[in-house]
Enzyme design. Structure first.
Site, PDB file in Angstrom:
ATOM      1  N   LEU A 112      40.064  44.384  88.711  1.00 38.13           N
ATOM      2  CA  LEU A 112      40.140  45.127  87.454  1.00 38.13           C
ATOM      3  C   LEU A 112      40.855  44.377  86.307  1.00 38.13           C
ATOM      4  O   LEU A 112      41.939  44.143  86.382  1.00 38.13           O
ATOM      5  CB  LEU A 112      40.467  46.300  87.519  1.00 38.13           C
ATOM      6  CG  LEU A 112      40.468  47.116  86.364  1.00 38.13           C
ATOM      7  CD1 LEU A 112      38.977  47.643  86.029  1.00 38.13           C
ATOM      8  CD2 LEU A 112      41.079  48.487  86.653  1.00 38.13           C
ATOM      9  N   ASP A 159      49.627  36.990  85.152  1.00 41.45           N
ATOM     10  CA  ASP A 159      50.862  36.993  85.986  1.00 41.45           C
ATOM     11  C   ASP A 159      50.706  36.626  87.311  1.00 41.45           C
ATOM     12  O   ASP A 159      51.805  36.301  87.993  1.00 41.45           O
ATOM     13  CB  ASP A 159      51.358  38.836  85.703  1.00 41.45           C
ATOM     14  CG  ASP A 159      50.071  39.510  86.200  1.00 41.45           C
ATOM     15  OD1 ASP A 159      48.998  39.183  86.491  1.00 41.45           O
ATOM     16  OD2 ASP A 159      50.531  40.868  86.182  1.00 41.45           O
ATOM     17  N   ILE A 186      43.863  67.762  80.036  1.00 45.18           N
ATOM     18  CA  ILE A 186      42.951  68.761  80.683  1.00 45.18           C
ATOM     19  C   ILE A 186      43.470  69.850  80.743  1.00 45.18           C
ATOM     20  O   ILE A 186      44.984  70.185  80.734  1.00 45.18           O
ATOM     21  CB  ILE A 186      42.813  68.254  82.504  1.00 45.18           C
ATOM     22  CG1 ILE A 186      42.054  66.709  82.523  1.00 45.18           C
ATOM     23  CG2 ILE A 186      42.312  69.228  83.051  1.00 45.18           C
ATOM     24  CD1 ILE A 186      40.539  66.978  82.187  1.00 45.18           C
ATOM     25  N   GLY A 230      53.537  59.962  82.706  1.00 46.27           N
ATOM     26  CA  GLY A 230      54.926  60.504  83.032  1.00 46.27           C
ATOM     27  C   GLY A 230      55.449  60.594  84.465  1.00 46.27           C
ATOM     28  O   GLY A 230      56.459  61.071  84.819  1.00 46.27           O
ATOM     29  N   CYS A 258      43.817  45.350  90.971  1.00 48.67           N
ATOM     30  CA  CYS A 258      42.799  44.808  91.928  1.00 48.67           C
ATOM     31  C   CYS A 258      42.931  45.990  93.387  1.00 48.67           C
ATOM     32  O   CYS A 258      43.896  46.665  93.500  1.00 48.67           O
ATOM     33  CB  CYS A 258      43.221  43.597  92.189  1.00 48.67           C
ATOM     34  SG  CYS A 258      43.173  42.527  90.857  1.00 48.67           S
ATOM     35  N   ASN A 301      47.713  42.459  93.915  1.00 49.03           N
ATOM     36  CA  ASN A 301      46.879  43.846  93.272  1.00 49.03           C
ATOM     37  C   ASN A 301      48.178  44.211  92.446  1.00 49.03           C
ATOM     38  O   ASN A 301      49.332  44.787  92.996  1.00 49.03           O
ATOM     39  CB  ASN A 301      46.709  44.787  94.309  1.00 49.03           C
ATOM     40  CG  ASN A 301      46.470  46.229  93.780  1.00 49.03           C
ATOM     41  OD1 ASN A 301      46.018  46.592  92.674  1.00 49.03           O
ATOM     42  ND2 ASN A 301      46.755  47.023  94.713  1.00 49.03           N
ATOM     43  N   GLY A 302      48.062  44.660  91.174  1.00 49.50           N
ATOM     44  CA  GLY A 302      48.721  45.389  90.268  1.00 49.50           C
ATOM     45  C   GLY A 302      49.436  44.604  89.128  1.00 49.50           C
ATOM     46  O   GLY A 302      48.347  43.789  88.494  1.00 49.50           O
ATOM     47  N   GLU A 303      50.450  44.755  88.557  1.00 52.96           N
ATOM     48  CA  GLU A 303      50.867  44.372  87.350  1.00 52.96           C
ATOM     49  C   GLU A 303      52.511  43.933  87.203  1.00 52.96           C
ATOM     50  O   GLU A 303      53.263  44.687  87.862  1.00 52.96           O
ATOM     51  CB  GLU A 303      50.785  45.280  86.016  1.00 52.96           C
ATOM     52  CG  GLU A 303      49.203  45.614  85.796  1.00 52.96           C
ATOM     53  CD  GLU A 303      48.211  44.584  85.360  1.00 52.96           C
ATOM     54  OE1 GLU A 303      48.737  43.517  84.902  1.00 52.96           O
ATOM     55  OE2 GLU A 303      47.124  44.877  85.316  1.00 52.96           O
ATOM     56  N   ILE A 341      42.752  43.099  83.316  1.00 54.22           N
ATOM     57  CA  ILE A 341      43.707  43.934  82.407  1.00 54.22           C
ATOM     58  C   ILE A 341      44.303  42.776  81.542  1.00 54.22           C
ATOM     59  O   ILE A 341      44.398  42.790  80.293  1.00 54.22           O
ATOM     60  CB  ILE A 341      44.539  44.748  83.190  1.00 54.22           C
ATOM     61  CG1 ILE A 341      44.038  45.685  84.005  1.00 54.22           C
ATOM     62  CG2 ILE A 341      45.673  45.384  82.195  1.00 54.22           C
ATOM     63  CD1 ILE A 341      43.141  46.665  83.119  1.00 54.22           C
TER      64      ILE A 341
END
Length: 631
Positions: free
Chosen positions: A55, A104, A294, A368, A2, A79-81, A57
């Site tokens: 957003l 969460d 890419i 990564g 978010c 905001n986050g996970e 998830i």
């Protein structure tokens, strides 16, 4: 994932605060197009307002924010996970605590209700969060250990603002702040501005691993560290045992960061870090995973052959996109302006495009990022070790002659980054002072350059003092010294900013399994030779996974995620660059030494000497300046 915003104000009414907060939310709709919400309440003669854009998830249907405690006295936006939220939830359920959602966010709220701000130390994840607790008339604002999620704040009179992105603040206060001299000098040295600084006077970034406590009674705040930074204590562990431990910890971290209620894939560049992450995810997943890479029309920048090898090995649904200058020219303004302050890491351009292409297939991507900082993968770590040996053997006067000769023999006329570029960069990086690593990480202008670039009123040679204090390292000597500095400076200020802004601009969530606090702290206890072994960077990581890749694959060199912006500045971007270097414009700004800027730009454009990094930094600054102060 978010974006969050907040306001504490003593002088404005509820309606005005609500309107301002809604505007702040709307400015970051790209961070959270799925949902939004605000909460406005009175506390100690102040109005406290929390807002978010979401957003979705995890828990797509019932994770609405702001979220409230049962008695409505505690409010959270997040905001986050949080990757260990299920474990924490099980602990709380075993103690009789009940939940209404599977999100969460609710776990953080319930854990805070139980143990207060100590809850933040229990979180394994990336986050920026705000909690308003009316029971004690305080607001808590916290940022994760590495700084994966951004948080800006400012105090303007009797009002206090905080936000996930600078644009929410800049567009809602009643003036454009002046340029901050320290932020300006950091930018032209590093090509970015690390926390706690920004380009603006009076606006700050909350540093990683920090908790801000705002006392509504006193209308003041204090900031404390969340976790104590580890003081490395070397463990007596064999290389084989450490290698096994690294393998298990990396697998575990990838697994924890793959929890999602929406489709998930990986960025796959073909380098060691993204290859290991992609392999681990594919190995623990029953169905094919999606991988994204890419490539570039300019062959000296294209490394898609490496990503193809890994994609074939793990049998992924591989998506490969070859890009040219034309693919980027319509996006450059949007990409650079979205950073809200000068930012000159040119790899942000292809990072944006891979995020843009990835978003059409998945909503979450593992990356990564962090592998170099955690396992010692940068060429600059070599340079740091070489520097001390070289300067003990070669007298300073002889090196000066070598340096002058290399300038003539190794100069380039275009933005090619082959052997001549790397050798010249190594020679230029040699520094006979005790603080040589601070010069090594300066990607654009050196100390001497700054003195000729900026007018004296804008010079600040103490720009690194704060980072020397917080890292506890004035004259770095060891690999762990270099890595600790990078955690505070380049990881937070460059790498994580780049990935967050470019991915969020595409409403894509990126997760970095290597950015795991326990993994980082473990590698800090290992003998440095396990990480940087002779000429092998990230030695223990490569050894831990070499058996699953083709022989020698992980030892292949990789040049990084660059783009030929130096060439573009001589072609499609030339007219814009020249407009920024016009004498009348520079004199009006009164920031730069006009004569020296003119020579710098002309040397690059005529091919007399390639000055890509310096001119690109100048270009990005001028683009930002014009957008903010001259619109």
């Amino acid at each position: 994932m978010c974006g969050i915003n907040g306001i504490i104000s003593k002088n404005n009414g509820v309606q005005q605060i609500s309107e301002t907060l809604t505007k702040m939310n709307d400015l970051i709709i790209h961070r959270g197009p799925d949902d939004h919400g605000i909460s406005v309440s009175n506390s100690q003669e102040s109005i406290v307002a929390l807002g978010m854009r979401r957003l979705s998830i995890i828990d797509l249907s019932s994770g609405h924010q702001p979220m409230f405690s049962e008695d409505k006295k505690i409010t959270i936006v997040f905001n986050g996970e949080i990757y260990n939220f299920k474990t924490l939830k099980d602990e709380l359920i075993s103690e009789g605590i009940q939940f209404k959602t599977t999100s969460d966010t609710e776990v953080i709220l319930k854990l805070y209700e139980k143990i207060g701000v100590a809850a933040f130390k229990r979180l394994d994840g990336m986050f920026a969060l705000s909690i308003h607790d009316q029971n004690i008339d305080k607001v808590f604002i916290a940022r994760d250990y590495f700084g994966e999620k951004p948080l800006y704040y400012t105090k303007q009179g009797d009002s206090f603002y905080w936000a996930s992105e600078l644009k929410s603040i800049i567009n809602c206060i009643d003036h454009k702040p002046k340029i901050n001299t320290k932020g300006l000098n950091l930018y032209f040295r590093l090509t970015y501005i690390p926390a706690p600084y920004t380009i603006y006077d009076g606006i700050h970034k909350l540093e990683p691993n920090s908790i801000m406590t705002f006392d509504l009674k006193s209308n003041s705040f204090e900031i404390q560290s969340m976790h104590e930074l580890p003081i490395p204590k070397k463990t007596d562990v064999s290389f084989d045992d450490a290698k096994k431990e690294v393998n298990e910890r990396v697998y575990k971290s990838v697994e924890s960061r793959s929890i999602s209620d929406v489709p998930l894939g990986t960025f796959l560049s073909g380098g060691v870090d993204s290859s290991v992450v992609s392999y681990c995810l594919a190995d623990m997943t029953d169905s094919k995973i999606d991988t994204f890479s890419i490539g570039f029309e300019k062959k000296s920048y294209d490394e898609t052959d490496k990503s193809q090898v890994v994609a074939k090995l793990i049998n992924s649904n591989h998506h490969e996109y070859i890009i040219s200058e034309n693919d980027l020219k319509h996006h450059i303004d949007d990409i650079l302006h979205n950073f809200d302050e000068p930012f000159a890491d040119s790899s942000s351009l292809p990072t944006y495009l891979v995020a843009n292409r990835t978003k059409s297939s998945v909503k979450v991507a593992l990356t990564g990022d962090g592998g170099d900082e955690i396992f010692g993968g940068y060429n600059k770590y070599y340079i740091g070790k070489i520097n001390s040996k070289y300067t003990n053997i070669i007298p300073k006067g002889i090196h000066g002659a070598i340096n002058n000769l290399s300038t003539k023999l190794l100069s380039r006329k275009d933005d090619s980054r082959g052997f001549k570029y790397k050798l010249n960069k190594l020679i230029k990086a040699i520094d006979y002072s005790d603080g040589y690593y601070w010069d090594i990480i300066s990607l654009a202008f050196s100390t001497d350059d700054i003195n000729t670039l900026l007018n004296s009123d804008y010079q600040d040679l103490s720009m690194f003092d704060h980072f020397k204090n917080v890292s506890g390292i004035d004259n770095p000597k060891s690999l762990n010294d270099f890595r600790r500095i990078d955690k505070h400076v380049s990881l937070e200020g460059d790498m994580l900013v780049k990935v967050d802004r470019t991915s969020m601009l595409n409403s894509l969530e990126c997760r970095a399994p290597f950015l795991n606090r326990e993994l980082y702290e473990y590698t800090m206890t290992l003998p440095e030779d396990y990480l940087l072994h002779k000429w092998s960077k990230k030695h223990i990581l490569k050894e831990a996974f070499k058996d699953v890749f083709p022989e020698g694959f992980l030892e292949k060199s990789k040049q990084g995620f660059g783009v030929p912006v130096g060439d573009w500045l001589r072609n499609n971007l030339k007219a814009e660059l020249l407009s920024y270097a016009e004498t009348s414009f520079l004199q009006q700004q009164a920031i730069f030494e006009v004569k020296n800027i003119t020579q710098l730009v002309n040397d690059h454009l005529t091919g007399k000497q390639d000055q890509t990094f310096k001119v690109w930094a100048f270009f990005c600054f001028q683009k930002w300046y014009k957008n903010i102060y001259l619109k």
